[in-house]
Write a protein that holds these residues in place. Structure first.
Motif: not given
Length: 225
Positions: A118-147
């Motif tokens: 998953v591109p690094k900017h996805q993490y950076e965008s999530a952190f910029a929105l104030g999301m925690t690491k766990s929120q980033t994993y389970f709402t953004i990273i994991i759904p993309q990785a599932i494909r």
């Protein structure tokens, strides 16, 4: 049919015994797959951490699984640990432990690869929105990785189903063990029984694994478009 040894299938309950053996192999493999999926996802996420101790232990685990044959693991768990530790472990439970041990490592490596792709900017965008690491994993990273993960995990399921044929070596009465029993019982009356029985086993394994293979290819085409 006698020339091909297929007549043995219709003697007594031989065909039903083969089907029962296949169901036993599927039962072991699917229980191991379920455990592997759950533990593998957790292990894969753990492998993405930068902790050097976690990385070192993960690497040792993966290397053990990749280097040591499954048959050796089966013998080690069923014959070795039961004598050393004196616990009562039946062959089916030992088989599930070994295949879950193997599947967790394989699944974990797939999860790790899917997550880090998953591109690094996805993490950076999530952190910029104030999301925690766990929120980033389970709402953004994991759904993309599932494909990427689902077709690969389906292929792992077919590999595990096929590899369960090894459990006959520790006494589990699955489809190959039943095949040997039928061939031996009809050795004198049906000398070609081996060909017919093993051809039937080939067909049974194909029927069991083919739907998973088709599903994996379908998902790859659907999600890559």
């Amino acid at each position: 049919m006698q020339a091909l040894g297929l007549d043995v299938l219709f003697k007594g309950s031989n065909l039903l015994r083969l089907l029962g053996g296949l169901l036993k192999a599927l039962e072991i493999s699917l229980i191991a797959v379920a455990l592997s999926l759950i533990l593998g996802v957790l292990f894969g996420i753990l492998m993405t951490f930068r902790n050097p101790v976690i990385r070192a232990l993960s690497r040792i685990y993966l290397e053990i699984v990749r280097i040591m044959p499954q048959m050796v693991l089966l013998f080690l768990v069923f014959f070795g640990t039961t004598r050393v530790f004196g616990w009562d472990l039946n062959a089916e439970a030992a088989s599930i432990i070994v295949f879950a041990f193997w599947g967790t490592a394989e699944m974990g490596d797939l999860v790790r690869g899917a997550v880090i792709s998953v591109p690094k900017h996805q993490y950076e965008s999530a952190f910029a929105l104030g999301m925690t690491k766990s929120q980033t994993y389970f709402t953004i990273i994991i759904p993309q990785a599932i494909r990427q993960l689902v077709p690969l995990s389906i292929n792992l399921i077919t590999r595990m189903i096929k590899t369960t044929s090894l459990v006959m070596m520790i006494g589990v009465v699955e489809v190959l063990k039943v095949s040997q029993q039928i061939i031996e019982a009809n050795r004198m009356t049906s000398p070609n029984a081996a060909f017919g029985i093993y051809l039937t086993v080939f067909v049974l394994y194909f029927i069991a694994c083919w739907p998973f293979s088709i599903l994996a290819k379908h998902l790859e085409r659907k999600w890559s478009s």
